[in-house]
Enzyme design. Structure first.
Site, PDB file in Angstrom:
ATOM      1  CG  ASP A 132      -2.339  -0.323   0.929  1.00  0.00           C
ATOM      2  OD1 ASP A 132      -2.573  -0.988  -0.094  1.00  0.00           O
ATOM      3  OD2 ASP A 132      -3.217   0.075   1.704  1.00  0.00           O
ATOM      4  CG  HIS A 192      -9.432   5.187  -1.371  1.00  0.00           C
ATOM      5  ND1 HIS A 192      -9.258   4.156  -2.269  1.00  0.00           N
ATOM      6  CD2 HIS A 192      -9.845   4.602  -0.225  1.00  0.00           C
ATOM      7  CE1 HIS A 192      -9.566   3.010  -1.691  1.00  0.00           C
ATOM      8  NE2 HIS A 192      -9.924   3.261  -0.441  1.00  0.00           N
ATOM      9  N   GLY A 194     -13.781   5.460   1.637  1.00  0.00           N
ATOM     10  CA  GLY A 194     -14.458   4.253   2.062  1.00  0.00           C
ATOM     11  C   GLY A 194     -14.465   4.227   3.577  1.00  0.00           C
ATOM     12  N   GLY A 196     -12.071   3.197   5.278  1.00  0.00           N
ATOM     13  CA  GLY A 196     -10.789   3.885   5.364  1.00  0.00           C
ATOM     14  C   GLY A 196     -10.779   4.943   4.277  1.00  0.00           C
ATOM     15  CG  PHE A 267     -21.149   7.733   4.880  1.00  0.00           C
ATOM     16  CD1 PHE A 267     -21.359   9.055   4.529  1.00  0.00           C
ATOM     17  CD2 PHE A 267     -20.053   7.429   5.672  1.00  0.00           C
ATOM     18  CE1 PHE A 267     -20.492  10.053   4.944  1.00  0.00           C
ATOM     19  CE2 PHE A 267     -19.179   8.406   6.091  1.00  0.00           C
ATOM     20  CZ  PHE A 267     -19.402   9.733   5.729  1.00  0.00           C
ATOM     21  CB  ILE A 315     -18.032   6.976   0.837  1.00  0.00           C
ATOM     22  CG1 ILE A 315     -18.359   6.107   2.053  1.00  0.00           C
ATOM     23  CG2 ILE A 315     -18.691   8.346   0.976  1.00  0.00           C
ATOM     24  CD1 ILE A 315     -17.723   6.590   3.347  1.00  0.00           C
TER      25      ILE A 315
END
EC number: 2.7.2.1
Length: 385
Positions: A132, A192, A194, A196, A267, A315
């Protein structure tokens, strides 16, 4: 038969897997094994989880011995200072990954455990680690350096590493392809979003800023993580609340963020709670949007000139209200959202800004598994079917 790559993402209590045809860019099968090691779970450990994953693949008609499997790709969250390219796994590399567990105690140990189990059960194919942190390895020193005692930072390898790099790189490349422009001719911001969440600023294909730091705890407000926090909070809680380091770390990672503020990290459910008039849920949403807008504005300044802003992950791809609220009132900075496009359905990359917006705004679905699978082929020398 086309070459396939099995991509594995081992978490502390879950194992996600996907069988990918990297040349064709398609998924053959995917699944998740959850609740590993929990008292009431039939899956005691990662070895059993991987066996269950193989069984799930078999139920989909896939035999790993005859499906053209050439590699297993493992997502590893933290590569430290040493690993900044996809790396063929052997005992020496695994030993070094275990040494990095101090930098990522919540993420690297389960990944290493998954690697060991997979190498034992799939011993006849190559295993590759994809990190990552790799995409952000060459962040400019001004962005990567913390303003702390230099000797301490150097001794303990304290710097901003950045995470979600595979996603940020993939999305930036897809955005360039969508716009029909060369990657090295674009300045981009990737959001990004989400459970995370992270942001990045990418100048001509090279990252120059990102929101996560030494760990994935820094930056945006997330589902269960606090994001940016005054370091003094930690020593204050240690002194006055008598909380230990492990307790504080657990709170900041697992009981903060949207969950800590509103008792809800999803969410979709958060919106239902907001509609009941719950003020805590409304505040949590406002804190999330405020932090996101703060980073967006900062990255517009860092880049000087921005060509495209891309939303991705769960999201970012699916929540039109988040995109609307994050970009509200930014016409003066060159961002003009088209509300109909933003609300409209779509598959694949799509534009949601108006035609005359100086900065293009896109929704770009991420595909970390495909990116990892393609990295595996590159490590193996571009092997093709």
């Amino acid at each position: 038969m086309s070459s396939t790559v099995l991509v594995i993402n081992s978490g502390s209590s879950s194992l996600k897997f996907q069988l990918v045809e990297p040349v064709a860019g398609m998924s053959r099968a995917a699944g998740i094994v959850e609740r590993i090691g929990e008292r009431s779970s039939p899956v005691a450990d990662h070895a059993q989880a991987l066996h269950r994953a193989f069984k799930m693949l078999a139920e989909d008609g896939i035999d790993l011995q005859t499906c053209g499997l050439v590699a297993v790709g493992h997502r590893v969250v933290h590569g430290g200072t040493e690993f900044h390219q996809p790396t063929l796994l052997d005992d020496t590399v695994i030993g070094k990954l275990e040494e990095l567990s101090a930098l990522a105690p919540l993420h690297n140990p389960p990944a290493v455990l998954g690697i060991k189990v997979a190498r034992r059960l799939l011993a006849n194919v190559a295993h590759v680690a994809v990190f990552d942190t790799a995409f952000f390895h060459d962040l400019p020193p001004a962005a990567a350096t913390y303003a702390i005692d230099r000797d301490v930072a150097d001794r303990w390898h304290i710097r901003r590493y950045g995470f979600h790099g595979t996603s940020h790189q993939y999305v930036s490349e897809r955005a360039a392809a969508f716009l029909g422009r060369p990657l090295d001719g674009l300045n981009q911001i990737v959001l990004h979003l989400g459970n995370g969440a992270s942001a990045s600023a990418i100048a001509r294909g090279r990252p120059v800023e990102t929101s996560m730091g030494l760990t994935p705890l820094e930056g945006l407000v997330m589902g269960t993580r606090s994001g940016d926090l005054d370091p003094g909070v930690i020593s204050y809680l240690w002194r006055t609340a008598r909380m230990g380091v492990e307790d504080i770390e657990s709170m900041l990672n697992h009981r903060s963020g949207m969950l800590g503020l509103a008792g809800e990290r999803d969410f979709r459910r958060l919106r239902l709670v907001i509609e009941t008039g719950d003020r805590s849920a409304q505040l949590a949403y406002e804190v999330f949007i405020h932090r996101l807008r703060k980073y967006l504005g900062a990255y517009l300044a860092v880049l000087g000139h921005t060509d495209v802003v891309s939303f991705t992950a769960g999201i970012g791809e699916n929540d039109a209200a988040v995109r609307r609220d994050a970009l509200a009132g930014l016409q003066g900075l060159g961002i003009a959202l088209d509300q109909d496009r933003n609300l409209g359905p779509g598959h694949g990359a799509r534009r949601i800004s108006s035609d005359d917006s100086p900065i293009a705004v896109l929704v770009v679905p991420t595909n970390e598994e495909l990116a990892i699978a393609r990295d595996c082929l590159r490590v193996l020398g571009g092997r093709r079917a």
